[in-house]
Enzyme design. Sequence first.
Site, PDB file in Angstrom:
ATOM      1  CG  ASP A  50      47.458 -20.411 -10.021  1.00  9.78           C
ATOM      2  OD1 ASP A  50      47.634 -19.906  -8.895  1.00  9.78           O
ATOM      3  OD2 ASP A  50      46.470 -21.099 -10.311  1.00  9.78           O
TER       4      ASP A  50
ATOM      5  CD  GLU B 192      48.047 -25.325  -5.023  1.00  5.02           C
ATOM      6  OE1 GLU B 192      48.449 -26.279  -4.333  1.00  5.02           O
ATOM      7  OE2 GLU B 192      47.365 -25.463  -6.055  1.00  5.02           O
TER       8      GLU B 192
ATOM      9  CD  GLU C   5      40.317 -25.220  -4.829  1.00  8.04           C
ATOM     10  OE1 GLU C   5      39.842 -26.043  -5.643  1.00  8.04           O
ATOM     11  OE2 GLU C   5      41.383 -24.609  -5.023  1.00  8.04           O
TER      12      GLU C   5
ATOM     13  CE  LYS D  52      45.589 -19.182  -7.238  1.00  7.52           C
ATOM     14  NZ  LYS D  52      45.962 -20.526  -6.721  1.00  7.52           N
TER      15      LYS D  52
ATOM     16  CG  ASP E   3      47.632 -24.419 -11.151  1.00 10.13           C
ATOM     17  OD1 ASP E   3      46.431 -24.222 -10.856  1.00 10.13           O
ATOM     18  OD2 ASP E   3      48.457 -24.903 -10.351  1.00 10.13           O
ATOM     19  CB  SER E   4      42.281 -24.680 -13.269  1.00  7.23           C
ATOM     20  OG  SER E   4      42.120 -23.289 -13.488  1.00  7.23           O
TER      21      SER E   4
END
Length: 275
Positions: free
Chosen positions: A90, A122, A189, A120, A51-52
């Site tokens: 993501d 978080e 991270e 993925k 999602d970056s």
Amino acid sequence: MSAQRQETVRRMAAPDIAARKGGTPVVCLTAYTAPMAEILDEHCDLLLVGDSLGMVVHGLPNTVGVTLEMMILHGQAVMRTSKRAMVVVDMPFGSYEGSPEVAYANAARVMKETGAQAIKVESGPTVVETIEYLVKRGIPVMGHVGLRPQAIHVDGGFKAKGKGGDERARILEEAKATAAAGAFALVVEGVAEGLAREITEAVTVPTIGIGASAGCDGQILVTDDMLGLFDWTPKFVRRYGDLRGEISKAVAGYADDVRARRFPGPAEIYFAKAG
């Protein structure tokens, strides 16, 4: 047996990545577009449609504004030209935190519409149950602990984690719980190096470091950072190229040629046939 012609190259999948625990480090990079995915595929074990992309491709200030539709669009592009690397997409902010059922509906849509091999999320206290729910229903999940970009408004910015005792203990337990819930790998991270090593030793699944430790089971970077496409990059990025400089030089040459009427020349022009 399907009558359709089968792929000659087998794509990496969750069990392949999980089996790399303690072995040859897993090579991961982000991918958002078809041309870049085609280049990276030869060298990487795993491509993350992160999602970056909200910041890297769309110029957003953070990842919070990224939508499910954006992730699906870029996931489709990456899947079209990659052949052997595992592709993980993501889940964007707001698409999985509400309930396991909502998370499943959105994750299933991502996998159906992109063809990716995993999603993925978080990790967090409320997400562990969701990971277990998804895995039991056939969706491979990669976890993400430490610095969580989607929590930027809670944390007040992108800040390294795990320097203090209480926070260190919380992240370690979060990592253990995420792995126990069935995640096949963990992105770690922006944490203190010692904590990254401790997590790697404590969980039975591969850890993929970014701003963490060389002791992790693999590494990932944002490709555009690593290639030098931005003036500024985080401390944990090593630049392996200067594409910003190369692109600027190429565009300057093009602009000079256009203004001097050197482009297009005879080699780039179509001419009518004689007679």
